[in-house]
Write an enzyme that holds these catalytic residues in place. Sequence first.
Site, PDB file in Angstrom:
ATOM      1  N   SER A  36      10.542  41.866   8.130  1.00 32.56           N
ATOM      2  CA  SER A  36       9.986  40.833   7.236  1.00 32.56           C
ATOM      3  C   SER A  36       8.532  40.545   7.582  1.00 32.56           C
ATOM      4  O   SER A  36       7.696  40.329   6.702  1.00 32.56           O
ATOM      5  CB  SER A  36      10.824  39.546   7.309  1.00 32.56           C
ATOM      6  OG  SER A  36      10.576  38.824   8.508  1.00 32.56           O
ATOM      7  N   LYS A  37       8.216  40.565   8.871  1.00 29.08           N
ATOM      8  CA  LYS A  37       6.860  40.211   9.309  1.00 29.08           C
ATOM      9  C   LYS A  37       5.864  41.335   9.006  1.00 29.08           C
ATOM     10  O   LYS A  37       4.710  41.072   8.673  1.00 29.08           O
ATOM     11  CB  LYS A  37       6.877  39.879  10.811  1.00 29.08           C
ATOM     12  CG  LYS A  37       7.662  38.606  11.124  1.00 29.08           C
ATOM     13  CD  LYS A  37       6.930  37.375  10.651  1.00 29.08           C
ATOM     14  CE  LYS A  37       7.786  36.203  10.317  1.00 29.08           C
ATOM     15  NZ  LYS A  37       7.064  35.054   9.789  1.00 29.08           N
TER      16      LYS A  37
ATOM     17  N   VAL B 173      12.433  27.874   0.576  1.00 30.36           N
ATOM     18  CA  VAL B 173      11.427  28.803   0.041  1.00 30.36           C
ATOM     19  C   VAL B 173      12.030  30.075  -0.560  1.00 30.36           C
ATOM     20  O   VAL B 173      11.350  30.813  -1.266  1.00 30.36           O
ATOM     21  CB  VAL B 173      10.354  29.200   1.089  1.00 30.36           C
ATOM     22  CG1 VAL B 173       9.463  28.029   1.438  1.00 30.36           C
ATOM     23  CG2 VAL B 173      10.980  29.830   2.326  1.00 30.36           C
TER      24      VAL B 173
ATOM     25  N   TYR C 187      13.877  40.525  11.321  1.00 31.50           N
ATOM     26  CA  TYR C 187      12.682  39.669  11.472  1.00 31.50           C
ATOM     27  C   TYR C 187      11.404  40.496  11.447  1.00 31.50           C
ATOM     28  O   TYR C 187      10.460  40.200  10.703  1.00 31.50           O
ATOM     29  CB  TYR C 187      12.789  38.891  12.787  1.00 31.50           C
ATOM     30  CG  TYR C 187      11.611  37.975  13.048  1.00 31.50           C
ATOM     31  CD1 TYR C 187      11.534  36.721  12.446  1.00 31.50           C
ATOM     32  CD2 TYR C 187      10.572  38.356  13.903  1.00 31.50           C
ATOM     33  CE1 TYR C 187      10.454  35.878  12.684  1.00 31.50           C
ATOM     34  CE2 TYR C 187       9.489  37.520  14.138  1.00 31.50           C
ATOM     35  CZ  TYR C 187       9.436  36.282  13.536  1.00 31.50           C
ATOM     36  OH  TYR C 187       8.357  35.452  13.766  1.00 31.50           O
TER      37      TYR C 187
ATOM     38  N   ASN D  21       4.133  29.724   5.370  1.00 32.99           N
ATOM     39  CA  ASN D  21       4.414  29.728   6.809  1.00 32.99           C
ATOM     40  C   ASN D  21       5.889  29.580   7.163  1.00 32.99           C
ATOM     41  O   ASN D  21       6.309  30.007   8.239  1.00 32.99           O
ATOM     42  CB  ASN D  21       3.589  28.587   7.437  1.00 32.99           C
ATOM     43  CG  ASN D  21       4.063  28.217   8.817  1.00 32.99           C
ATOM     44  OD1 ASN D  21       3.796  28.929   9.786  1.00 32.99           O
ATOM     45  ND2 ASN D  21       4.812  27.116   8.916  1.00 32.99           N
TER      46      ASN D  21
END
Length: 271
Positions: free
Chosen positions: A172-173, A76, A169, A102
Amino acid sequence: MSLQTLQKPKAAYPELKDKIAVVTGAGSGIGRAAALALAAQGAKIGLLDLKDSRTEQVKAEIESLQTEAIMADVDVSDPERLREAIEKVGKQWGKIDIVFANAGINGVQTPIEDMKPEDWDHTLSTNLKGTFLTVKYAIPYMKNEGGSIIVTSSINGNRVFSNFGMAAYSTSKAGQVAFAKMAALELARYKIRVNAICPGSIQTHISESTHPTPELNKIKIPVQYPQGSQPLEHGPGQPEQVGDLIAFLASNASSHISGTEMYIDGVESLL
Ligand code: NAD
């Protein structure tokens, strides 16, 4: 109240029959469960994932539900491969109604001063750039008839900041939620809804993409929950529970819901 009393019969969304969905990270965990939940309602699914025999199994499971699936080997974070895969789905069935962005990794978990720039980039490219690219390339196939886009964010970066070493992480979230809100407003003119989901701990294969380093011990602050950290079900959620939420957010039952994040964590992020 016992948990059994809380569990409701599965919802039926007849309007999802023959809808076209793209699911990234479809070979495992939450992506697999969402693909199956949508297929159980009669949707046709484009399964996008890194090349893996697990995705073939999901395709076979979907076909046993009397609907159709196609697969594409995709990273992705690679614009060209992703564009081609989404085009494959769009051309196969003529349009796209549902996108579940996702695919994601936990990545390298380490203190900020030890984080290699390339490890930061890998997590951000997969989770955040991958979401942007998935949405970007799907829009041309969704614009005419509208639809629903759902992005998998997390409790990390939104409500939880105590998972040490997860700066990349969590960033990014958090970025995914901001992106989903920008997209929701921008795409409302095309009747495309965009929402983010924020799962807590869900039992998947995410540990395969989790790489803690020994340096973590330098920064950890002990956080303890003597009575457990999951007050509702006393254990992690199941991917199928997230799949049910995706079916709801794809369906007409959520027709006035756009630009919001939805927590699915058995209240763990409020503890
Ligand atoms: P998983 O590892 O079981 O599934 C993730 C899937 O994404 C895998 O099939 C993997 O091959 C695929 N993937 C990874 N990198 C990819 C790439 N570059 N291109 C294409 N596909 C790629 O994990 P999961 O828990 O189902 O993760 C799905 C999403 O849920 C992720 O975005 C993750 O951050 C998020 N999430 C998971 C949890 C949890 O506790 N499991 C909690 C909050 C958020």
